[in-house]
Design an enzyme around this catalytic site. Structure first.
Site, PDB file in Angstrom:
ATOM      1  N   LYS A  83       7.004   5.497  -9.703  1.00 61.64           N
ATOM      2  CA  LYS A  83       6.687   5.984  -8.355  1.00 61.64           C
ATOM      3  C   LYS A  83       7.513   7.240  -8.082  1.00 61.64           C
ATOM      4  O   LYS A  83       8.738   7.248  -8.276  1.00 61.64           O
ATOM      5  CB  LYS A  83       7.022   4.873  -7.357  1.00 61.64           C
TER       6      LYS A  83
HETATM    7  O1  G3P Z   1       6.105   1.085  -0.081  1.00 64.32           O
HETATM    8  C1  G3P Z   1       5.877   2.090   0.832  1.00 64.32           C
HETATM    9  C2  G3P Z   1       5.356   1.644   2.178  1.00 64.32           C
HETATM   10  O2  G3P Z   1       4.501   0.571   2.059  1.00 64.32           O
HETATM   11  C3  G3P Z   1       6.405   1.509   3.253  1.00 64.32           C
HETATM   12  O3  G3P Z   1       5.931   0.884   4.419  1.00 64.32           O
HETATM   13  O4  G3P Z   1       6.313  -0.188   6.622  1.00 64.32           O
HETATM   14  O5  G3P Z   1       8.186   1.080   5.527  1.00 64.32           O
HETATM   15  O6  G3P Z   1       6.229   2.274   6.475  1.00 64.32           O
HETATM   16  P1  G3P Z   1       6.715   1.022   5.830  1.00 64.32           P
END
Ligand code: G3P
Length: 217
Positions: A83
Site C-alpha cells: 500500500k
Molecule cells: O484503510 C484506510 C481507510 O479505510 C481509513 O478509514 O475511517 O480512518 O477514514 P477512516
C-alpha cells in the site's frame, strides 16, 4: 463485489473470516498503532489467516525507502499487497512495483485526477476514501461513480477499493457505483447483516415453530 476487512485486530478478523465472506484485509499505520501490535508479525499472521489480498502500507514518504519497505512487505507472503500513498513518490514506486509484478494499493485517493494517475501508474487497487470525503463536505459515493466511468471508458484494469467506509449506507453507495471491492471496519461488516424486519421476522418464526412442538432433528 469483494468485501475486505479494514483492521489489524487479529481476533475480530478471525471470527469474521470463519464466515467465508471476507475476501481480503487492509491495514494502515493508524490501525497498527491502535492495535498496539508489531506490524511485520501482524501482517504475516493476517496473510496466513486470509487467502485473499492483504494490504500493508509503507511508512516512508520518499521513493527509495518506499521501494525497500515495499519489497520487504511483499516478501512476507505472496498475498501481501504493498500500500502506497497517492504522491508522486508513491506513484513512481507503484509503477516500479507493477513492472516487478508486485501488487499495489494506492491509498488516500480523494479525487478523480488522483485515481487517473494511480491507474496510469499501474496500481492493482486504488482506494478512494468515502467517509473522509463526506466529513470534508464532499460526496464520497459520487467519486466512486466518476472513477468507475473513467476506468471503464479507458479500459484501466485498476480495481476500485472503496475505503473509509463508516456505515452500511457507504457500502450501498459503493456497490451501486460499481466499486470492485470495499474495505470495512469489523463493526460495519457486522452491521451489514442486520435489519429490524429480519430480527422481528425471525423472532416470530421461532415462536411459531416452538408452538408446533415439532423438531427437525
Ligand atoms: O484503510 C484506510 C481507510 O479505510 C481509513 O478509514 O475511517 O480512518 O477514514 P477512516
Amino acid at each position: 463485489m469483494q468485501l475486505f476487512l479494514d483492521t489489524a485486530e487479529i481476533d475480530l478478523l478471525g471470527e469474521l473470516a470463519e464466515t467465508g465472506l471476507v475476501d481480503g484485509v487492509t491495514t494502515n499505520p493508524s490501525l497498527i498503532a491502535k492495535s498496539g501490535r508489531n506490524f511485520l508479525s501482524t501482517v504475516a499472521e493476517i496473510a496466513e489467516l486470509v487467502a485473499g489480498p492483504v494490504s500493508a502500507e509503507v511508512a516512508a514518504t520518499d521513493f527509495p525507502t518506499m521501494m525497500l519497505e515495499g519489497r520487504k512487505l511483499a516478501g512476507i507472503a505472496p498475498n501481501v499487497v504493498v500500500k502506497l500513498p497517492l504522491t508522486l513518490d508513491g506513484l513512481r514506486a507503484t509503477r516500479e512495483f507493477a513492472m516487478e509484478g508486485i501488487s499495489t494499493n494506492v491509498t488516500l485517493c480523494f479525487s478523480l485526477p488522483q485515481a487517473l494517475l494511480a491507474a496510469k501508474a499501474g496500481a492493482t487497487y486504488v482506494s478512494p476514501f468515502i467517509g473522509r470525503l463526506d466529513d470534508f463536505g464532499a460526496e464520497g459515493g459520487e467519486l466512486i461513480n466518476e472513477i468507475r466511468a473513467v476506468y471503464d471508458q479507458y479500459d484501466f484494469d485498476t480495481e476500485i477499493l472503496a475505503a473509509s467506509i463508516r456505515n452500511p449506507a457507504h457500502v450501498r453507495a459503493a456497490a451501486l457505483a460499481g466499486a470492485d471491492c470495499a474495505t470495512l471496519p469489523p463493526p460495519v461488516f457486522r452491521e451489514l447483516v442486520k435489519h429490524p424486519l429480519t430480527t422481528s421476522g425471525l423472532k416470530q418464526f421461532s415462536e411459531d415453530w416452538a408452538a408446533t412442538g415439532q423438531s427437525i432433528l
